[in-house]
Design a protein around this motif. Structure first.
Motif, PDB file in Angstrom:
ATOM      1  N   TYR A  60       4.615   1.509   3.967  1.00  0.00           N
ATOM      2  CA  TYR A  60       4.028   0.296   3.945  1.00  0.00           C
ATOM      3  C   TYR A  60       3.734  -0.246   2.630  1.00  0.00           C
ATOM      4  CZ  TYR A  60       2.354  -3.993   5.606  1.00  0.00           C
ATOM      5  OH  TYR A  60       2.010  -5.393   5.673  1.00  0.00           O
ATOM      6  N   ALA A  61       3.109   0.663   1.764  1.00  0.00           N
ATOM      7  CA  ALA A  61       2.563   0.371   0.682  1.00  0.00           C
ATOM      8  C   ALA A  61       3.581   0.234  -0.327  1.00  0.00           C
ATOM      9  CB  ALA A  61       1.796   1.559  -0.128  1.00  0.00           C
ATOM     10  N   ILE A  62       4.740   0.875  -0.279  1.00  0.00           N
ATOM     11  CA  ILE A  62       5.834   0.697  -1.013  1.00  0.00           C
ATOM     12  C   ILE A  62       6.884  -0.579  -0.664  1.00  0.00           C
ATOM     13  CG2 ILE A  62       8.176   1.722  -1.598  1.00  0.00           C
ATOM     14  CD1 ILE A  62       6.891   4.509  -1.517  1.00  0.00           C
ATOM     15  N   TRP A  63       6.916  -0.629   0.664  1.00  0.00           N
ATOM     16  CA  TRP A  63       7.792  -1.915   1.294  1.00  0.00           C
ATOM     17  C   TRP A  63       6.914  -3.148   0.575  1.00  0.00           C
ATOM     18  CZ3 TRP A  63       6.708  -3.791   6.872  1.00  0.00           C
ATOM     19  CH2 TRP A  63       7.537  -4.858   7.105  1.00  0.00           C
ATOM     20  N   SER A  64       5.673  -3.262   0.898  1.00  0.00           N
ATOM     21  CA  SER A  64       4.894  -4.430   0.679  1.00  0.00           C
ATOM     22  C   SER A  64       4.862  -4.672  -0.781  1.00  0.00           C
ATOM     23  CB  SER A  64       3.683  -4.468   1.021  1.00  0.00           C
ATOM     24  OG  SER A  64       2.921  -3.348   0.754  1.00  0.00           O
ATOM     25  N   GLY A  65       4.501  -3.571  -1.511  1.00  0.00           N
ATOM     26  CA  GLY A  65       4.735  -3.602  -3.126  1.00  0.00           C
ATOM     27  C   GLY A  65       5.864  -4.195  -3.648  1.00  0.00           C
ATOM     28  N   VAL A  66       7.026  -3.718  -3.362  1.00  0.00           N
ATOM     29  CA  VAL A  66       8.264  -3.781  -3.760  1.00  0.00           C
ATOM     30  C   VAL A  66       8.674  -5.044  -3.486  1.00  0.00           C
ATOM     31  CG1 VAL A  66      10.794  -3.105  -4.041  1.00  0.00           C
ATOM     32  CG2 VAL A  66       9.039  -1.460  -4.276  1.00  0.00           C
ATOM     33  N   GLY A  67       8.245  -5.454  -2.226  1.00  0.00           N
ATOM     34  CA  GLY A  67       8.729  -6.867  -1.632  1.00  0.00           C
ATOM     35  C   GLY A  67       8.114  -7.942  -2.203  1.00  0.00           C
ATOM     36  N   ILE A  68       6.570  -7.753  -2.658  1.00  0.00           N
ATOM     37  CA  ILE A  68       5.987  -8.776  -3.291  1.00  0.00           C
ATOM     38  C   ILE A  68       6.543  -9.206  -4.593  1.00  0.00           C
ATOM     39  CG2 ILE A  68       3.635  -9.348  -4.559  1.00  0.00           C
ATOM     40  CD1 ILE A  68       2.330  -7.937  -2.240  1.00  0.00           C
ATOM     41  N   LEU A  69       7.077  -7.975  -5.414  1.00  0.00           N
ATOM     42  CA  LEU A  69       7.448  -8.217  -6.809  1.00  0.00           C
ATOM     43  C   LEU A  69       8.922  -8.958  -6.570  1.00  0.00           C
ATOM     44  CD1 LEU A  69       6.286  -4.914  -8.164  1.00  0.00           C
ATOM     45  CD2 LEU A  69       5.527  -7.031  -8.691  1.00  0.00           C
ATOM     46  N   LEU A  70       9.723  -8.297  -5.875  1.00  0.00           N
ATOM     47  CA  LEU A  70      10.754  -9.044  -5.413  1.00  0.00           C
ATOM     48  C   LEU A  70      10.955 -10.552  -5.287  1.00  0.00           C
ATOM     49  CD1 LEU A  70      13.034  -6.442  -4.175  1.00  0.00           C
ATOM     50  CD2 LEU A  70      13.133  -6.997  -6.498  1.00  0.00           C
ATOM     51  N   ILE A  71      10.103 -10.874  -4.328  1.00  0.00           N
ATOM     52  CA  ILE A  71       9.819 -12.358  -3.797  1.00  0.00           C
ATOM     53  C   ILE A  71       9.271 -13.163  -4.970  1.00  0.00           C
ATOM     54  CG2 ILE A  71       8.563 -13.710  -2.187  1.00  0.00           C
ATOM     55  CD1 ILE A  71      10.909 -12.477  -1.080  1.00  0.00           C
ATOM     56  N   ALA A  72       8.395 -12.720  -5.593  1.00  0.00           N
ATOM     57  CA  ALA A  72       7.849 -13.329  -6.863  1.00  0.00           C
ATOM     58  C   ALA A  72       8.965 -13.605  -7.905  1.00  0.00           C
ATOM     59  CB  ALA A  72       6.655 -12.615  -7.612  1.00  0.00           C
ATOM     60  N   LEU A  73       9.811 -12.564  -8.239  1.00  0.00           N
ATOM     61  CA  LEU A  73      10.884 -13.025  -9.122  1.00  0.00           C
ATOM     62  C   LEU A  73      11.847 -14.037  -8.565  1.00  0.00           C
ATOM     63  CD1 LEU A  73      11.701  -9.275 -10.304  1.00  0.00           C
ATOM     64  CD2 LEU A  73      10.694 -11.187 -11.439  1.00  0.00           C
ATOM     65  N   GLY A  97       0.959   0.905  -8.896  1.00  0.00           N
ATOM     66  CA  GLY A  97       0.715   1.618  -7.744  1.00  0.00           C
ATOM     67  C   GLY A  97       1.948   2.004  -7.106  1.00  0.00           C
ATOM     68  N   VAL A  98       3.096   1.326  -7.022  1.00  0.00           N
ATOM     69  CA  VAL A  98       4.249   2.046  -6.216  1.00  0.00           C
ATOM     70  C   VAL A  98       4.510   3.089  -7.158  1.00  0.00           C
ATOM     71  CG1 VAL A  98       6.350   1.311  -5.775  1.00  0.00           C
ATOM     72  CG2 VAL A  98       4.699  -0.056  -5.201  1.00  0.00           C
ATOM     73  N   LEU A  99       4.659   3.190  -8.330  1.00  0.00           N
ATOM     74  CA  LEU A  99       4.918   4.088  -9.319  1.00  0.00           C
ATOM     75  C   LEU A  99       4.207   5.369  -9.113  1.00  0.00           C
ATOM     76  CD1 LEU A  99       6.306   2.164 -12.664  1.00  0.00           C
ATOM     77  CD2 LEU A  99       7.420   3.143 -10.847  1.00  0.00           C
ATOM     78  N   VAL A 100       2.939   5.130  -9.323  1.00  0.00           N
ATOM     79  CA  VAL A 100       2.040   6.180  -9.054  1.00  0.00           C
ATOM     80  C   VAL A 100       2.301   6.955  -7.908  1.00  0.00           C
ATOM     81  CG1 VAL A 100      -0.439   7.053  -8.805  1.00  0.00           C
ATOM     82  CG2 VAL A 100       0.285   5.660 -10.662  1.00  0.00           C
ATOM     83  N   ILE A 101       2.495   6.250  -6.666  1.00  0.00           N
ATOM     84  CA  ILE A 101       2.705   6.769  -5.331  1.00  0.00           C
ATOM     85  C   ILE A 101       4.020   7.649  -5.330  1.00  0.00           C
ATOM     86  CG2 ILE A 101       3.336   6.183  -3.032  1.00  0.00           C
ATOM     87  CD1 ILE A 101       1.369   3.964  -3.139  1.00  0.00           C
ATOM     88  N   ASN A 102       5.046   6.937  -5.930  1.00  0.00           N
ATOM     89  CA  ASN A 102       6.441   7.753  -6.023  1.00  0.00           C
ATOM     90  C   ASN A 102       6.412   8.875  -6.928  1.00  0.00           C
ATOM     91  OD1 ASN A 102       8.226   6.648  -4.043  1.00  0.00           O
ATOM     92  ND2 ASN A 102       7.441   4.626  -4.990  1.00  0.00           N
ATOM     93  N   LEU A 103       5.743   8.601  -8.212  1.00  0.00           N
ATOM     94  CA  LEU A 103       5.797   9.909  -9.117  1.00  0.00           C
ATOM     95  C   LEU A 103       4.867  10.974  -8.871  1.00  0.00           C
ATOM     96  CD1 LEU A 103       6.595   7.560 -12.174  1.00  0.00           C
ATOM     97  CD2 LEU A 103       8.321   8.743 -10.828  1.00  0.00           C
ATOM     98  N   PHE A 104       3.848  10.724  -8.538  1.00  0.00           N
ATOM     99  CA  PHE A 104       2.737  11.780  -8.660  1.00  0.00           C
ATOM    100  C   PHE A 104       2.035  12.062  -7.099  1.00  0.00           C
ATOM    101  CE2 PHE A 104       2.701   9.431 -12.347  1.00  0.00           C
ATOM    102  CZ  PHE A 104       2.973  10.272 -13.424  1.00  0.00           C
TER     103      PHE A 104
END
Length: 110
Positions: A60-73, A97-104
């Motif tokens: 959910y964190a990834i879904w909402s975070g990436v979604g927010i960024l794409l919708i803003a663009l 935050g999304v990058l930290v979750i995915n990378l670390f």
């Protein structure tokens, strides 16, 4: 398919559906409304598949975070919405935050 692919499909579905909400004019315009309904149906179906291998909080964190960024663009380029410095900083923090979750994070499914 992997959970990450299902999650990516869910994100694209959500971004498309959300992008058409304005054009649906309160669900009074048929074609944009159909795009919204089908888009969210695709979103929740593929998100449910993604959650078979990705923990719900991480997904959910990834879904909402990436979604927010794409919708803003999309809002910026398609609707001329301007973004001030605090908005850009906030979205940068979301992306971080999304990058930290995915990378670390060991909690995320890789």
């Amino acid at each position: 398919m992997s959970g990450a692919v299902y999650l990516a499909i869910a994100i694209v579905g959500e971004v498309v559906a959300t992008s058409f909400l304005r054009a649906s004019n309160g669900f009074t315009e048929l074609w944009p409304t159909l795009v919204v309904v089908v888009g969210y149906a695709i979103t929740f179906y593929f998100f449910s598949l993604a959650l078979q291998t990705i923990p719900v909080g991480i997904g959910y964190a990834i879904w909402s975070g990436v979604g927010i960024l794409l919708i803003a663009l999309i809002a910026y380029f398609a609707h001329g919405q301007t973004l001030d410095l605090p908005a850009l900083i906030g979205m940068g923090l979301i992306l971080s935050g999304v990058l930290v979750i995915n990378l670390f994070s060991h909690s995320a499914a890789h």
